[in-house]
Design an enzyme around this catalytic site. Structure first.
Site, short mmCIF file in Angstrom:
data_model
loop_
_atom_site.label_atom_id
_atom_site.label_comp_id
_atom_site.label_asym_id
_atom_site.label_seq_id
_atom_site.Cartn_x
_atom_site.Cartn_y
_atom_site.Cartn_z
N GLU A 1 0.61 34.20 50.49
CA GLU A 1 1.99 33.74 50.71
C GLU A 1 2.95 34.89 51.05
O GLU A 1 3.60 35.45 50.19
CB GLU A 1 2.52 33.02 49.45
CG GLU A 1 3.93 32.46 49.66
CD GLU A 1 4.54 31.82 48.41
OE1 GLU A 1 5.59 31.18 48.55
OE2 GLU A 1 3.96 31.97 47.32
N LYS B 1 0.40 30.12 52.71
CA LYS B 1 1.64 29.45 52.32
C LYS B 1 2.77 30.15 53.04
O LYS B 1 3.05 31.33 52.80
CB LYS B 1 1.83 29.48 50.80
CG LYS B 1 3.10 28.75 50.36
CD LYS B 1 3.12 28.46 48.85
CE LYS B 1 4.42 27.79 48.46
NZ LYS B 1 4.43 27.29 47.07
#
Length: 299
Positions: free
Chosen positions: A180, A217
């Site tokens: 992420e 993400k």
């Protein structure tokens, strides 16, 4: 060697529709999450009481009849939640065995100060032990967040390199990392930063052995369909989107324009949930939220 539960979880993530619930606010973000839930700082004292309050909130969400594997593919927990129980079972076991929701674990320890337009992750001491604990509790994957503030090539290179370096340690333990590198939605260089980020991610994905897969993400991009090459990449299990501070309505609107991306919302998921609500009101509010995010994730 993956457990049977982990193989079943992989199949669910690969083949079913839905989104990932991010229930992993930790240390610094917990008071804010509780305040939005209607629990003010004068209602608890110290970290232990604070984490108990937030566990009560998460338990209420997870045990709600609106929350189950038909629309929610997975849920991201943080370590304190993993160590606690829901209705007499380890939180991760309750999620999978009772709700058919795949458990993930947040493993990062927060962010370094900004340098070269990015915030790298702090060092993660004891990561191997944490991953062993996750495996023992049938966790499927992990999540770790760092932040891109500006379109700085050196900074973006460093952030992706760090993510994949830690990602390899996680893959070596048989878990699937959610990588992420969040792009700050308020960045004046958001689109340019996304261009740099995509290039770095593709380089690292291309270098992965064909036996390994990761999840990504990412912040919802400025250009619809911008991450299509990442979504279709053979080393990518799923690309999930963070809400990043957008309202649920705006996050859903952007998400529905990006086919193949699914939600992994935190604040946008719990928007409108208050501890003062009756169980009926709470379930109804959560159901509306889950349904809107589910619909945006499958378009």
């Amino acid at each position: 060697m993956a457990s049977q539960a982990q193989l079943d979880m992989l199949k669910k993530i690969e083949t079913e529709n839905g989104f990932i619930a991010a229930l992993d606010q930790s240390g610094g973000s917990t008071p804010k999450a509780l305040k939005l839930y209607g629990v003010t700082e004068d209602m608890y004292s110290g970290d232990e009481q604070m984490f108990t309050k937030v566990h009560e909130m998460r338990t209420r969400i997870i045990t709600s009849q609106a929350f189950n594997g038909k629309r929610v593919l997975g849920a991201i927990l943080f370590e304190n939640t993993l160590d606690r129980e829901i209705e007499g079972r380890a939180s991760s076991h309750y999620l999978w065995q009772e709700k058919n929701v795949v458990p993930f674990l947040k493993v990062d320890k927060g962010l370094e100060d900004e340098k070269n337009g990015v915030q790298l992750m702090k060092a993660i001491p004891g990561l191997d032990e944490l991953l062993d604990k996750a495996n023992a509790k049938d966790v499927f994957g992990t999540k770790m967040r760092s932040v891109v503030k500006m379109a700085n090539a050196d900074g973006v290179h460093a952030i992706v390199e760090q993510q994949f370096e830690v990602g390899k340690q996680i893959l070596a333990k048989g878990l699937v990392p959610i990588i992420e590198p969040e792009v700050d939605i308020n960045s004046p260089e958001k689109a340019a930063a996304e261009l740099l980020l995509k290039g770095e991610l593709l380089k690292h994905l291309d270098a992965l052995p064909d036996t390994q897969m990761v999840m990504l993400k990412l912040t919802l991009p400025e250009t619809a369909g911008f991450y299509d090459t990442l979504i279709s990449h053979p080393r990518v299990l799923k690309v999930v989107a963070l809400s990043g501070g957008y309202s649920r309505e705006e996050a859903n609107r952007r998400l529905s324009e990006n086919e193949g991306m699914i939600a992994s919302f935190s604040r946008a998921l719990s928007e409108g949930l208050m501890y003062q609500l009756s169980d009926e009101e709470f379930d109804s509010t959560l159901n509306t939220s889950i349904e809107s995010i589910y619909q945006a994730s499958i378009t």
